[in-house]
Design an enzyme around this catalytic site. Structure first.
Site, PDB file in Angstrom:
ATOM      1  N   TYR A  50     -14.273   0.587   9.621  1.00 41.38           N
ATOM      2  CA  TYR A  50     -12.831   0.854   9.700  1.00 41.38           C
ATOM      3  C   TYR A  50     -12.354   0.730  11.158  1.00 41.38           C
ATOM      4  CZ  TYR A  50      -8.607   3.840   9.517  1.00 41.38           C
ATOM      5  OH  TYR A  50      -7.337   4.355   9.627  1.00 41.38           O
ATOM      6  N   ASP A 105      -1.293  -6.991  -5.260  1.00 41.24           N
ATOM      7  CA  ASP A 105      -2.585  -6.973  -4.571  1.00 41.24           C
ATOM      8  C   ASP A 105      -2.398  -7.818  -3.319  1.00 41.24           C
ATOM      9  OD1 ASP A 105      -5.989  -8.126  -5.421  1.00 41.24           O
ATOM     10  OD2 ASP A 105      -5.070  -7.478  -3.530  1.00 41.24           O
ATOM     11  N   GLY A 140      -0.427   5.070  -0.796  1.00 40.86           N
ATOM     12  CA  GLY A 140      -1.376   5.788   0.058  1.00 40.86           C
ATOM     13  C   GLY A 140      -0.740   7.019   0.672  1.00 40.86           C
ATOM     14  N   GLN A 141      -1.533   7.746   1.458  1.00 40.16           N
ATOM     15  CA  GLN A 141      -1.041   9.014   2.032  1.00 40.16           C
ATOM     16  C   GLN A 141       0.202   8.780   2.892  1.00 40.16           C
ATOM     17  OE1 GLN A 141      -3.538  10.724   5.069  1.00 40.16           O
ATOM     18  NE2 GLN A 141      -2.682  12.766   4.807  1.00 40.16           N
ATOM     19  N   LEU A 142       0.160   7.792   3.770  1.00 40.61           N
ATOM     20  CA  LEU A 142       1.311   7.498   4.652  1.00 40.61           C
ATOM     21  C   LEU A 142       2.411   6.783   3.876  1.00 40.61           C
ATOM     22  CD1 LEU A 142       2.634   7.222   7.497  1.00 40.61           C
ATOM     23  CD2 LEU A 142       1.340   5.090   7.741  1.00 40.61           C
ATOM     24  N   ASP A 160       2.103  -1.627  -4.758  1.00 39.94           N
ATOM     25  CA  ASP A 160       0.740  -1.088  -4.784  1.00 39.94           C
ATOM     26  C   ASP A 160      -0.063  -1.877  -5.811  1.00 39.94           C
ATOM     27  OD1 ASP A 160      -0.664   1.555  -3.639  1.00 39.94           O
ATOM     28  OD2 ASP A 160      -1.469   1.150  -5.640  1.00 39.94           O
ATOM     29  N   ILE A 161      -1.373  -1.919  -5.595  1.00 40.60           N
ATOM     30  CA  ILE A 161      -2.237  -2.694  -6.508  1.00 40.60           C
ATOM     31  C   ILE A 161      -2.342  -2.036  -7.878  1.00 40.60           C
ATOM     32  CG2 ILE A 161      -4.364  -1.532  -5.773  1.00 40.60           C
ATOM     33  CD1 ILE A 161      -5.750  -4.311  -5.901  1.00 40.60           C
ATOM     34  N   GLY A 184       0.829  -1.207   0.000  1.00 38.80           N
ATOM     35  CA  GLY A 184       0.000   0.000   0.000  1.00 38.80           C
ATOM     36  C   GLY A 184       0.859   1.251   0.000  1.00 38.80           C
TER      37      GLY A 184
HETATM   38  C1  VAH Z   1      -9.507   8.309   8.449  1.00 36.34           C
HETATM   39  N1  VAH Z   1      -7.344   9.337   8.004  1.00 36.34           N
HETATM   40  O1  VAH Z   1      -9.967   9.445   8.480  1.00 36.34           O
HETATM   41  C2  VAH Z   1      -7.981   8.192   8.626  1.00 36.34           C
HETATM   42  C3  VAH Z   1      -7.597   8.151  10.082  1.00 36.34           C
HETATM   43  C4  VAH Z   1      -7.931   9.124  12.377  1.00 36.34           C
HETATM   44  C5  VAH Z   1      -8.409   9.081  10.961  1.00 36.34           C
HETATM   45  O2  VAH Z   1      -7.581   6.870  10.581  1.00 36.34           O
HETATM   46  O3  VAH Z   1     -10.181   7.308   8.255  1.00 36.34           O
END
Ligand code: VAH
Length: 326
Positions: A151, A61, A20-22, A43-44, A17
């Protein structure tokens, strides 16, 4: 191991990944320490890998178990940074997919780490593990956690599995409960804190900004350089100092949309904002206002460097020339 030592330079690292942002920033930071031959950014999406001209790359993936296993074996991977996940806002639009990807991939990586006796695994958790019944201010490391997003549920379950694989099988998996992350080198991808990145882009473009959270919606946040520093400090800490094997609380700053707007307006006096809360407001309302990260500071010496003003000044200085990359 000290960065730069010979043994250090033999550590082959797979980042899952990476785009991604991080991952975009962590891949560069890891390459600077371990060397371009020892870091594989994956990355996929093949198109996402073009920007990784500083290290090795692989289209991957994480759900393609045979391909992941083959890569680990062929490359003698010794560390995995597993960053691929569906974030909070996107997850609510496709809950079963989010649960499947976030959980199946973690369990698979933990199993591979055990099977191949990997040195270390990094897996990011989030303040999303906290829920509406969690103490909102200075949220402690140990407290009620009843997340009400897929999440958050996946991150809470993932923390339990990380601790289980450490205790039962000795897998050295380490984790941080990130707050909202803000940087200028990458774009966020479907989170509830994404507004705090988008607002800088709008200010520089001279456009009006509409916040999807209400003006006084406080959330824990962190500038990306601090997040990268915390991640590397945790991963390079001696094993005996990493006493929490679920995930560490991590904090730097907390602010509201109104406060970040005002910090930007000092530099762009004509900047304007509006507030149109959407479904993400309920997610933000379920999360803490601020986090107690004293265990990170005690166990492995965590200390943040950026407050809101310093972050805003740094982003507004660097983002204008960086925007061409997006
Ligand atoms: C989100 N950027 O907004 C992530 C993060 C604390 C938020 O985990 O889902």
């Amino acid at each position: 191991m000290d960065p730069g030592s010979v043994i250090y330079l033999m550590e082959r690292i797979l980042i899952i990944g990476s785009a991604g942002q991080l991952g975009s920033e962590l891949s560069l930071a890891l390459t600077e320490i371990y060397g371009s031959d020892n870091v594989i950014a994956s990355d996929i999406n093949p198109g996402n890998l073009k920007k990784f001209d500083f290290c090795r790359t692989q289209v991957l993936d994480v759900m393609d178990k045979e391909k992941v296993r083959k890569l680990i074996q062929e490359e003698n991977v010794k560390q995995i940074y597993h960053l691929a996940a569906v974030l909070s806002a996107t997850g609510e639009k496709n809950p079963l997919f989010a649960w499947h990807l976030n959980m199946e991939s973690l369990l698979f990586i933990l199993e591979l780490a055990k099977e191949f006796n990997m040195d270390k695994v990094y897996w990011p958790s989030s303040i999303a593990v906290f829920g509406p019944n969690t103490p909102k201010v200075n949220t402690p490391q140990y407290c009620v956690k009843e997340p009400n997003t897929v999440y958050g549920i996946s991150k809470q379950a993932g923390e339990r599995w990380c601790e289980y694989y450490f205790q039962k099988f000795g897998v050295d998996v380490r984790s941080l409960r990130y707050p909202g992350l803000i940087g200028y080198k990458s774009l966020p991808g479907g989170g509830t804190t994404d507004y705090a990145v988008d607002i800088y882009h709008k200010a520089i473009a001279g456009e009006h900004f509409v916040s999807f959270l209400k003006e006084d919606s406080y959330l824990p946040m962190m500038y990306m350089p601090d997040a990268i520093k915390a991640t590397l400090d945790l991963m390079h800490a001696p094993k005996e100092k990493v006493k929490i094997r679920s995930s560490y609380n991590l904090a730097a700053i907390s602010f509201s949309p109104k406060e970040i707007f005002e910090s930007i307006k000092k530099h762009y006096p004509n900047f304007t904002i509006g507030y149109e809360p959407d479904f993400r407001q309920a997610i933000a309302d379920s999360w803490p206002d601020s986090i107690d990260d004293s265990r990170s500071r005690e166990d492995w010496g965590w200390k943040h460097d950026y407050d809101l003003g310093k972050m805003t000044a740094d982003i507004l200085t660097n983002l204008p020339e960086y925007m061409v990359n997006f």
